[in-house]
Design a protein around this motif. Structure first.
Motif, PDB file in Angstrom:
ATOM      1  N   VAL A  94       1.489   3.085   6.023  1.00 38.21           N
ATOM      2  CA  VAL A  94       2.294   2.441   7.070  1.00 38.21           C
ATOM      3  C   VAL A  94       1.571   2.548   8.411  1.00 38.21           C
ATOM      4  O   VAL A  94       1.514   1.583   9.177  1.00 38.21           O
ATOM      5  N   LYS A  95       0.989   3.694   8.687  1.00 32.61           N
ATOM      6  CA  LYS A  95       0.243   3.881   9.947  1.00 32.61           C
ATOM      7  C   LYS A  95      -0.937   2.906  10.005  1.00 32.61           C
ATOM      8  O   LYS A  95      -1.186   2.292  11.043  1.00 32.61           O
ATOM      9  N   LEU A  96      -1.647   2.757   8.898  1.00 26.76           N
ATOM     10  CA  LEU A  96      -2.761   1.816   8.840  1.00 26.76           C
ATOM     11  C   LEU A  96      -2.271   0.397   9.103  1.00 26.76           C
ATOM     12  O   LEU A  96      -2.886  -0.362   9.853  1.00 26.76           O
ATOM     13  N   ALA A  97      -1.139   0.034   8.522  1.00 32.27           N
ATOM     14  CA  ALA A  97      -0.607  -1.318   8.656  1.00 32.27           C
ATOM     15  C   ALA A  97      -0.187  -1.633  10.091  1.00 32.27           C
ATOM     16  O   ALA A  97      -0.090  -2.798  10.458  1.00 32.27           O
ATOM     17  N   GLU A  98       0.045  -0.613  10.885  1.00 33.08           N
ATOM     18  CA  GLU A  98       0.403  -0.843  12.289  1.00 33.08           C
ATOM     19  C   GLU A  98      -0.744  -1.455  13.077  1.00 33.08           C
ATOM     20  O   GLU A  98      -0.523  -2.118  14.077  1.00 33.08           O
TER      21      GLU A  98
END
Length: 99
Positions: A49-53
């Motif tokens: 999820v952090k990467l997708a931000e």
């Protein structure tokens, strides 16, 4: 009861106790392994999820994973997933349109 009979009974008790200890140790090990696996999944999910931000590849990966969900309860858990505005959840419901 003869001495040999007593010795046999004591040995059987010891064996039963050891078998119980083994079962308990196996149960404890399985529980610890499950906890570790859950922790690993939680950490990896958060990292994704952090990467997708900041990375479109992360968004596409999450979209692909959400499309693979089969259990209705799992799908419902993400109906209001709004942490990533760029995530197109409207197409998750079995629609196989390409982006």
């Amino acid at each position: 009861m003869s001495d040999i009979s007593k010795e046999i009974e004591n040995a059987k008790k010891i064996i039963a106790e050891q078998k119980k200890r083994i079962r308990e140790a196996q149960k404890s090990a399985a529980k610890a392994e499950g906890k570790l696996r859950d922790r690993q999944n939680y950490i990896l999910g958060g990292a994704l999820v952090k990467l997708a931000e900041t990375d479109e590849r992360g968004v596409r990966t999450i979209e692909a994973l959400l499309k693979r969900l089969e259990r209705p309860a799992d799908k419902r858990a993400f109906e209001t997933f709004s942490r990533l505005p760029a995530l197109s959840l409207t197409e998750q419901g079995g629609n196989d349109e390409q982006h």
